[in-house]
Design a protein around this motif. Structure first.
Motif, PDB file in Angstrom:
ATOM      1  N   ILE A   1      26.580 -87.053  -8.043  1.00 28.20           N
ATOM      2  CA  ILE A   1      25.915 -86.946  -9.346  1.00 28.20           C
ATOM      3  C   ILE A   1      25.412 -85.529  -9.608  1.00 28.20           C
ATOM      4  CG2 ILE A   1      23.585 -87.568  -8.589  1.00 28.20           C
ATOM      5  CD1 ILE A   1      25.222 -88.882 -11.760  1.00 28.20           C
TER       6      ILE A   1
ATOM      7  N   GLY B   1      28.830 -83.882 -17.258  1.00 31.91           N
ATOM      8  CA  GLY B   1      28.295 -85.191 -17.594  1.00 31.91           C
ATOM      9  C   GLY B   1      27.312 -85.100 -18.747  1.00 31.91           C
ATOM     10  N   SER B   2      27.100 -86.215 -19.353  1.00 41.15           N
ATOM     11  CA  SER B   2      26.185 -86.258 -20.494  1.00 41.15           C
ATOM     12  C   SER B   2      24.728 -86.257 -20.031  1.00 41.15           C
ATOM     13  CB  SER B   2      26.471 -87.511 -21.330  1.00 41.15           C
ATOM     14  OG  SER B   2      26.243 -88.664 -20.547  1.00 41.15           O
ATOM     15  N   GLN B   3      23.851 -85.957 -20.966  1.00 42.03           N
ATOM     16  CA  GLN B   3      22.423 -86.016 -20.676  1.00 42.03           C
ATOM     17  C   GLN B   3      22.051 -87.458 -20.366  1.00 42.03           C
ATOM     18  OE1 GLN B   3      21.054 -83.180 -19.916  1.00 42.03           O
ATOM     19  NE2 GLN B   3      19.412 -83.210 -21.406  1.00 42.03           N
ATOM     20  N   PRO B   4      21.267 -87.695 -19.339  1.00 45.41           N
ATOM     21  CA  PRO B   4      20.885 -89.071 -19.034  1.00 45.41           C
ATOM     22  C   PRO B   4      19.856 -89.603 -20.036  1.00 45.41           C
ATOM     23  CG  PRO B   4      19.831 -87.567 -17.506  1.00 45.41           C
ATOM     24  CD  PRO B   4      20.752 -86.745 -18.354  1.00 45.41           C
ATOM     25  N   GLN B   5      19.873 -90.911 -20.212  1.00 42.64           N
ATOM     26  CA  GLN B   5      18.843 -91.605 -20.985  1.00 42.64           C
ATOM     27  C   GLN B   5      17.704 -91.888 -20.022  1.00 42.64           C
ATOM     28  OE1 GLN B   5      18.644 -92.558 -24.238  1.00 42.64           O
ATOM     29  NE2 GLN B   5      16.638 -93.400 -23.818  1.00 42.64           N
TER      30      GLN B   5
ATOM     31  N   ALA C   1      16.416 -92.672 -14.954  1.00 40.46           N
ATOM     32  CA  ALA C   1      17.418 -91.887 -15.680  1.00 40.46           C
ATOM     33  C   ALA C   1      18.788 -92.493 -15.406  1.00 40.46           C
ATOM     34  CB  ALA C   1      17.377 -90.429 -15.236  1.00 40.46           C
TER      35      ALA C   1
ATOM     36  N   ARG D   1      23.090 -92.677 -17.004  1.00 40.45           N
ATOM     37  CA  ARG D   1      24.183 -92.316 -17.919  1.00 40.45           C
ATOM     38  C   ARG D   1      25.046 -93.564 -18.113  1.00 40.45           C
ATOM     39  NH1 ARG D   1      25.573 -87.029 -14.606  1.00 40.45           N
ATOM     40  NH2 ARG D   1      23.943 -85.681 -15.390  1.00 40.45           N
ATOM     41  N   GLU D   2      26.055 -93.428 -18.941  1.00 40.51           N
ATOM     42  CA  GLU D   2      26.953 -94.560 -19.191  1.00 40.51           C
ATOM     43  C   GLU D   2      27.590 -95.059 -17.899  1.00 40.51           C
ATOM     44  OE1 GLU D   2      28.026 -91.322 -20.611  1.00 40.51           O
ATOM     45  OE2 GLU D   2      26.361 -91.672 -21.984  1.00 40.51           O
ATOM     46  N   ASP D   3      27.845 -94.143 -16.968  1.00 37.45           N
ATOM     47  CA  ASP D   3      28.537 -94.514 -15.740  1.00 37.45           C
ATOM     48  C   ASP D   3      27.605 -94.972 -14.618  1.00 37.45           C
ATOM     49  OD1 ASP D   3      27.487 -91.973 -15.415  1.00 37.45           O
ATOM     50  OD2 ASP D   3      29.202 -91.218 -14.281  1.00 37.45           O
TER      51      ASP D   3
ATOM     52  N   VAL E   1      21.137 -92.320 -12.469  1.00 39.66           N
ATOM     53  CA  VAL E   1      21.056 -90.929 -12.038  1.00 39.66           C
ATOM     54  C   VAL E   1      19.939 -90.800 -11.006  1.00 39.66           C
ATOM     55  CG1 VAL E   1      20.649 -88.551 -12.789  1.00 39.66           C
ATOM     56  CG2 VAL E   1      21.986 -90.094 -14.225  1.00 39.66           C
TER      57      VAL E   1
END
Length: 164
Positions: free
Chosen positions: A40, A45-49, A76, A78-80, A83
């Motif tokens: 990770i 990668g996208s910003q985590p939620q 935190a 992500r889509e996958d 985090v």
């Protein structure tokens, strides 16, 4: 001037001035999970939620002091997948003087966490940084609003919010 007039108000029988003293601060519990390390940590990668949680608890002690815990959690993802997850229970030992009983609950669950928050915020920032992420710097929390929301929620459920 008489002797009674020269004494401070507290010594002359008046109620003591309200006051809060922090006698100790401590980490009661700290957990940091980085379940997908080291993969990770690669760039991209996208910003985590980030989902945040805040809880405040207080309890009186036999010695007249109060323990207050501020629990902060951040997850935190992500889509996958996840985090990181960080959970902190940061406590304080308080001496509270001159506060009427009807005002004690908001002092313990609003004012005391307000004193603890900057230290807990720094710990979360440090631990996320030590986990190889940018430091998670929490926004200030309106503990009064959190307290009122929890109190309203508890009243709707027929539960009394208060100290243990």
């Amino acid at each position: 001037m008489s002797d009674a007039e020269s004494l401070p108000a507290a010594a002359a029988g008046a109620a003591p001035e309200p006051g809060i003293r922090i006698l100790a601060q401590f980490i009661r519990d700290l957990s940091f999970e980085n379940p997908r390390a080291p993969d990770i940590l690669r760039a991209g990668g996208s910003q985590p939620q980030i989902d945040m949680g805040v809880e405040m608890n207080a309890r009186g002690r036999e010695d007249g002091l109060f323990e207050v815990d501020l629990k902060l959690s951040a997850r935190a993802a992500r889509e996958d997948g996840p985090v990181f997850v960080v959970e902190l229970v940061y406590g304080g030992l308080f001496a509270i003087d001159g506060v009427p009983a009807e005002n004690l609950e908001p002092v313990l669950l609003v004012e005391c966490p307000r004193f603890l928050f900057p230290f807990a915020r720094r710990i979360i920032g440090d631990v996320t940084s030590d986990g190889a992420f940018p430091p998670l710097m929490l926004d200030p929390i309106d503990f009064g609003a959190v307290y009122m929301a929890r109190k309203a929620e508890a009243e709707n459920m027929g539960v009394v919010v208060g100290t243990a």
